[in-house]
Design a protein around this motif. Structure first.
Motif, PDB file in Angstrom:
ATOM      1  N   CYS A  31       9.989   9.447 -32.877  1.00  0.00           N
ATOM      2  CA  CYS A  31      10.497   9.452 -31.509  1.00  0.00           C
ATOM      3  C   CYS A  31      11.092   8.084 -31.177  1.00  0.00           C
ATOM      4  CB  CYS A  31       9.363   9.788 -30.551  1.00  0.00           C
ATOM      5  SG  CYS A  31       9.922  10.558 -29.038  1.00  0.00           S
ATOM      6  N   ILE A  62       3.466   5.967 -24.657  1.00  0.00           N
ATOM      7  CA  ILE A  62       4.362   7.062 -25.006  1.00  0.00           C
ATOM      8  C   ILE A  62       4.876   7.702 -23.716  1.00  0.00           C
ATOM      9  CG2 ILE A  62       2.454   8.729 -25.222  1.00  0.00           C
ATOM     10  CD1 ILE A  62       4.067   9.853 -27.678  1.00  0.00           C
ATOM     11  N   VAL A 115      -3.855   9.830 -27.219  1.00  0.00           N
ATOM     12  CA  VAL A 115      -3.277  10.932 -27.990  1.00  0.00           C
ATOM     13  C   VAL A 115      -4.331  11.553 -28.902  1.00  0.00           C
ATOM     14  CG1 VAL A 115      -1.569  11.586 -29.731  1.00  0.00           C
ATOM     15  CG2 VAL A 115      -0.931  10.016 -27.886  1.00  0.00           C
ATOM     16  N   CYS A 137       8.239  16.765 -29.617  1.00  0.00           N
ATOM     17  CA  CYS A 137       6.978  17.313 -30.114  1.00  0.00           C
ATOM     18  C   CYS A 137       5.994  17.493 -28.960  1.00  0.00           C
ATOM     19  CB  CYS A 137       6.379  16.444 -31.215  1.00  0.00           C
ATOM     20  SG  CYS A 137       5.636  14.879 -30.696  1.00  0.00           S
ATOM     21  N   TYR A 152      -0.245  15.262 -32.198  1.00  0.00           N
ATOM     22  CA  TYR A 152       1.191  15.495 -32.128  1.00  0.00           C
ATOM     23  C   TYR A 152       1.409  16.794 -32.891  1.00  0.00           C
ATOM     24  CZ  TYR A 152       1.497  10.440 -31.170  1.00  0.00           C
ATOM     25  OH  TYR A 152       1.356   9.174 -30.657  1.00  0.00           O
ATOM     26  N   LYS A 159      -1.038   5.380 -25.855  1.00  0.00           N
ATOM     27  CA  LYS A 159      -1.135   6.113 -27.123  1.00  0.00           C
ATOM     28  C   LYS A 159      -2.586   6.305 -27.541  1.00  0.00           C
ATOM     29  CE  LYS A 159       3.329   4.964 -29.167  1.00  0.00           C
ATOM     30  NZ  LYS A 159       4.006   4.232 -30.260  1.00  0.00           N
ATOM     31  N   THR A 177       8.994   6.415 -26.967  1.00  0.00           N
ATOM     32  CA  THR A 177       7.894   5.468 -27.003  1.00  0.00           C
ATOM     33  C   THR A 177       8.238   4.290 -26.106  1.00  0.00           C
ATOM     34  OG1 THR A 177       8.830   4.407 -28.951  1.00  0.00           O
ATOM     35  CG2 THR A 177       7.189   6.118 -29.340  1.00  0.00           C
ATOM     36  N   VAL A 215       2.586  16.864 -27.328  1.00  0.00           N
ATOM     37  CA  VAL A 215       1.599  15.790 -27.390  1.00  0.00           C
ATOM     38  C   VAL A 215       0.386  16.216 -26.571  1.00  0.00           C
ATOM     39  CG1 VAL A 215       1.122  13.351 -26.940  1.00  0.00           C
ATOM     40  CG2 VAL A 215       3.440  14.077 -27.600  1.00  0.00           C
ATOM     41  N   CYS A 249       7.055  14.842 -25.990  1.00  0.00           N
ATOM     42  CA  CYS A 249       7.433  13.451 -26.234  1.00  0.00           C
ATOM     43  C   CYS A 249       8.927  13.258 -25.966  1.00  0.00           C
ATOM     44  CB  CYS A 249       7.125  13.066 -27.675  1.00  0.00           C
ATOM     45  SG  CYS A 249       7.597  11.382 -28.063  1.00  0.00           S
ATOM     46  N   PRO A 295       4.764  10.700 -33.427  1.00  0.00           N
ATOM     47  CA  PRO A 295       5.596  11.445 -32.485  1.00  0.00           C
ATOM     48  C   PRO A 295       7.050  11.580 -32.938  1.00  0.00           C
ATOM     49  CG  PRO A 295       5.299   9.209 -31.707  1.00  0.00           C
ATOM     50  CD  PRO A 295       4.462   9.341 -32.952  1.00  0.00           C
TER      51      PRO A 295
END
Length: 163
Positions: A149, A112, A133, A85, A136, A130, A106, A87, A103, A81
């Motif tokens: 990130c 996230i 996910v 971005c 990304y 996460k 974190t 996600v 994002c 990340p």
């Protein structure tokens, strides 16, 4: 680290909420007009509509789809990340469904923080595992930032949902 323009646009929308009952929030209906679905209510899942609307406002190519998973092939893939971005998350129990947001940081090693639409029926920041996910993503027309990130230092403004 500079914020992408679409993230600044998204931040200005925090607090936009669905209206319960028969009425619909006209701003959320406006988000939906950025997709081919063009939903006319705020009850239709609208996370992808929000991301499409923010990208449209920033002059960035978008998916035009109301499906969250449409973003999993948009732009270019990132190994991790970066601030702003896109996600894409899985949405259990149906692996074909998902959620999409931006994002903003974190939280520890396994969560996230995402700014998105339809998170607790509003535009908000919520945290997600996460492990959910799927992708990304970053616009192909822009240089990818080299910094990952940062840790999220703000407050969660909404509840993570299954959307």
């Amino acid at each position: 680290m500079n914020k992408p323009h679409w993230l600044e646009i998204a931040e200005r929308e925090i607090g936009t909420k669905e209206i319960t009952g028969d009425q619909d929030n006209p701003r959320i209906v406006e988000y939906a007009q950025a997709t081919s679905l063009k939903a006319s209510d705020d009850e239709t899942a609208w996370c992808s509509s929000f991301v499409n609307w923010c990208m449209m406002q920033a002059g960035i190519a978008r998916t035009n789809s109301a499906a969250a998973r449409s973003w999993s092939t948009w732009g270019r893939s990132l190994p991790g990340p970066v601030l702003g971005c896109v996600v894409v998350l899985s949405r259990p129990p149906n692996p074909a469904q998902g959620h999409v947001a931006f994002c903003v940081g974190t939280v520890g090693a396994d969560r996230i923080a995402l700014l998105g639409g339809n998170q607790g029926n509003s535009v908000s920041v919520a945290t997600y595992p996460k492990s959910r996910v799927v992708a990304y993503r970053w616009p192909t027309t822009l240089v990818v930032p080299t910094d990952l990130c940062p840790p999220y230092s703000g407050q969660q403004t909404g509840e993570a949902s299954t959307a």
